[in-house]
Enzyme design. Structure first.
Site, PDB file in Angstrom:
ATOM      1  N   TRP A 145     -14.321   1.438   5.644  1.00 27.60           N
ATOM      2  CA  TRP A 145     -13.230   0.960   4.778  1.00 27.60           C
ATOM      3  C   TRP A 145     -13.801  -0.208   3.977  1.00 27.60           C
ATOM      4  O   TRP A 145     -14.382  -1.127   4.549  1.00 27.60           O
ATOM      5  CB  TRP A 145     -12.072   0.513   5.666  1.00 27.60           C
ATOM      6  CG  TRP A 145     -10.871  -0.006   4.948  1.00 27.60           C
ATOM      7  CD1 TRP A 145     -10.182   0.624   3.962  1.00 27.60           C
ATOM      8  CD2 TRP A 145     -10.200  -1.254   5.199  1.00 27.60           C
ATOM      9  NE1 TRP A 145      -9.114  -0.157   3.580  1.00 27.60           N
ATOM     10  CE2 TRP A 145      -9.098  -1.304   4.318  1.00 27.60           C
ATOM     11  CE3 TRP A 145     -10.408  -2.314   6.068  1.00 27.60           C
ATOM     12  CZ2 TRP A 145      -8.222  -2.379   4.291  1.00 27.60           C
ATOM     13  CZ3 TRP A 145      -9.536  -3.381   6.047  1.00 27.60           C
ATOM     14  CH2 TRP A 145      -8.462  -3.412   5.165  1.00 27.60           C
ATOM     15  N   ASP A 226     -10.981  -2.222  14.907  1.00 28.30           N
ATOM     16  CA  ASP A 226     -10.047  -2.111  13.803  1.00 28.30           C
ATOM     17  C   ASP A 226      -9.123  -0.954  14.162  1.00 28.30           C
ATOM     18  O   ASP A 226      -9.535   0.209  14.173  1.00 28.30           O
ATOM     19  CB  ASP A 226     -10.831  -1.825  12.508  1.00 28.30           C
ATOM     20  CG  ASP A 226      -9.910  -1.714  11.318  1.00 28.30           C
ATOM     21  OD1 ASP A 226      -8.696  -1.547  11.518  1.00 28.30           O
ATOM     22  OD2 ASP A 226     -10.413  -1.780  10.178  1.00 28.30           O
ATOM     23  N   LYS A 263       0.484   2.083   8.901  1.00 29.37           N
ATOM     24  CA  LYS A 263       0.468   3.558   8.830  1.00 29.37           C
ATOM     25  C   LYS A 263       1.383   4.173   9.891  1.00 29.37           C
ATOM     26  O   LYS A 263       2.176   5.043   9.573  1.00 29.37           O
ATOM     27  CB  LYS A 263      -0.952   4.100   9.057  1.00 29.37           C
ATOM     28  CG  LYS A 263      -2.058   3.310   8.385  1.00 29.37           C
ATOM     29  CD  LYS A 263      -2.228   3.620   6.932  1.00 29.37           C
ATOM     30  CE  LYS A 263      -3.235   2.652   6.332  1.00 29.37           C
ATOM     31  NZ  LYS A 263      -3.625   2.982   4.994  1.00 29.37           N
TER      32      LYS A 263
HETATM   33  C1  PLP Z   1      -9.832   1.267   8.505  1.00 28.63           C
HETATM   34  C2  PLP Z   1      -8.720   0.391   8.043  1.00 28.63           C
HETATM   35  N1  PLP Z   1      -8.590  -0.808   8.581  1.00 28.63           N
HETATM   36  C3  PLP Z   1      -7.612  -1.639   8.223  1.00 28.63           C
HETATM   37  C4  PLP Z   1      -6.700  -1.279   7.267  1.00 28.63           C
HETATM   38  C5  PLP Z   1      -5.674  -2.316   6.989  1.00 28.63           C
HETATM   39  O1  PLP Z   1      -4.556  -2.031   6.379  1.00 28.63           O
HETATM   40  P1  PLP Z   1      -3.313  -3.019   6.367  1.00 28.63           P
HETATM   41  O2  PLP Z   1      -3.837  -4.387   6.066  1.00 28.63           O
HETATM   42  O3  PLP Z   1      -2.469  -2.476   5.298  1.00 28.63           O
HETATM   43  O4  PLP Z   1      -2.721  -2.956   7.723  1.00 28.63           O
HETATM   44  C6  PLP Z   1      -6.809  -0.026   6.631  1.00 28.63           C
HETATM   45  C7  PLP Z   1      -5.907   0.394   5.556  1.00 28.63           C
HETATM   46  O5  PLP Z   1      -6.133   1.271   4.781  1.00 28.63           O
HETATM   47  C8  PLP Z   1      -7.838   0.828   7.048  1.00 28.63           C
HETATM   48  O6  PLP Z   1      -7.991   2.054   6.529  1.00 28.63           O
END
Ligand code: PLP
Length: 431
Positions: A145, A226, A263
């Site tokens: 990511w 993560d 999500k």
């Molecule tokens: C691998 C991964 N980590 C972390 C996130 C963090 O997303 P958010 O800050 O919206 O919770 C995402 C969002 O796309 C992700 O794909």
């Protein structure tokens, strides 16, 4: 005023002279491009946000119900404590670690509500940096990511990518993963996607995770999970939390977990997340907890309340939690069926190439393995590069440059069109 104390800066100088121009974030820019496209054919496979069978954002029934009950109870808009809503943090720890392990660890787990998953990663970085003389190396899988590099790079960590994926075979490169860990600098941090690896959709098997945990323990590497897709990946949260529980429970390792409810609860814009830190001892946990409080105070003072209250209702009430588990199955099942439908169409249309990798993957994303040329042809808009080609068709299909697709953007109404367009572009390029 004496001449030596007169201001000397000329009016054309700025203290921001050194500011560089940073190109817009690719995925957010792609979403904007999609929104500007007026074609009724357009398909958005870019940003990782769930869509229902009609292509619309989906407010989970469990979230709707929790929201109604919050309004019935009467909401105020007071500040939360600095580290957030306590009930939410406790329920998150229980959810992620499982009832047994979280009871066993008790206050050895420091917790802090965060601005979604990104905020949790940032808090983890702040704490890791504050607890070491110099920032340790951070090992990040390649691909990953895109924000991982930005979060840790901007905090001054030296980041090193390691090969996670073999583009030739369209598969994980587990041997390369192991050899990175075998030679990794002791005391470094390793970013681990707890499940639903973004962008490849390929996770280590249980056996792979065991080996990864052994190698990391042997070299005193810190696991930073993560966890943005728990329960969203397989539809079963306990299954998706396997690696986290293995490292902390079975392997007795210290670990950080960056939890996002964007999500799995569809609370993208509410920014609901939590950082959990499983410490070696209660005393260390008391100290890290106090440091998280200080770091949060200087960053955001205290986190937003609304989304955390929704999540807390869901996690704290058996009836809502049951609904939420069913909602996660609805989302993961629809994604799985669209993945299979895309694969079936690609195969039956004779799209050049092999497509088995698509059905080996899981979670929100499909990593197609298309070249940038094909990706841009599918987008078919006024990209500077595309203007230099003779593009006969405009497909209006938007996906990330590395050909990662958000499978949630597919539905019965567009999946065949997407497969046909991919097949057509591949055939055109072959000619
Ligand atoms: C691998 C991964 N980590 C972390 C996130 C963090 O997303 P958010 O800050 O919206 O919770 C995402 C969002 O796309 C992700 O794909």
């Amino acid at each position: 005023m004496a001449a030596s104390t007169m201001p000397t800066a000329s009016s054309t100088e700025s203290r921001f002279d050194q500011a560089r121009f940073i190109p817009a974030d690719a995925i957010f820019a792609l979403t904007a491009q999609y929104q500007e496209d007026l074609s009724p054919q357009k398909v958005n496979l870019g940003q990782g946000t769930y869509r229902d069978a009609d292509g619309r954002p989906w407010v989970l029934p469990s979230v709707k119900k929790a929201r109604e009950s919050l309004f019935e109870q009467g909401l105020n808009h007071e500040y939360l404590p600095i580290v957030g809503l306590l009930k939410f943090q406790q329920a998150t720890a229980r959810l992620v670690l499982g009832a047994e392990l979280s009871a066993e660890l008790g206050i050895k787990v420091a917790t802090c509500q965060s601005l979604s998953g990104t905020g949790a990663l940032h808090l983890a970085g702040l704490l890791l940096r504050a607890c070491q003389k110099s920032p340790p190396k951070v090992y990040i899988p390649e691909p990953t990511w895109s924000n991982h590099h930005q979060v840790f790079g901007s905090l001054g960590f030296p980041c090193e990518s390691f090969k996670y994926y073999d583009h030739e075979r369209n598969d994980m490169d587990i041997e390369s993963y192991y050899s990175t860990l075998e030679r990794a600098e002791p005391n470094s941090v390793v970013i681990l996607h707890a499940c639903a690896h973004n962008p490849t959709g390929l996770d280590p098997s249980e056996e792979h995770w065991r080996q990864i945990a052994h190698l990391m323990k042997a070299r005193n590497l810190f696991p930073l999970f993560d966890a943005a897709y728990l329960g969203f990946n397989s539809g079963n949260l306990d299954e998706d939390a396997f690696a986290i529980r293995l490292f902390i429970g079975e392997m007795n390792m210290e670990a950080g977990i960056c939890v996002s409810f964007a999500k799995n609860m569809g609370l993208y814009g509410e920014r609901v997340g939590c950082f959990l830190l499983a410490n070696k001892s209660k005393q260390i946990a008391v100290n890290t907890q106090s440091m998280l409080e200080m770091l949060q105070r200087s960053e955001v003072s205290n986190p937003p309340a609304f989304g955390a209250r929704i999540a807390s209702q869901i996690l704290g009430r058996d009836d809502l939690k049951k609904m939420w588990y069913a909602d996660m199955i609805t989302m993961s099942d629809r994604i799985r069926s669209m993945r299979n439908a895309l694969y079936d169409h690609l195969v039956s249309l004779g799209a050049p190439g092999a497509w088995e990798h698509l059905i080996r993957q899981s979670g929100m994303f499909g990593f197609l393995g298309l070249s940038l040329e094909i990706v841009l042809r599918l987008r078919g808009l006024s990209s500077i590069i595309i203007l230099t080609w003779r593009v006969k068709e405009k497909y209006h299909i938007y996906m990330a440059d590395n050909s990662r697709i958000s499978i949630a953007g597919l539905n019965e109404g567009n999946v065949e069109y997407v497969a046909r367009s991919i097949a057509q572009c591949l055939q055109d390029v072959k000619k």
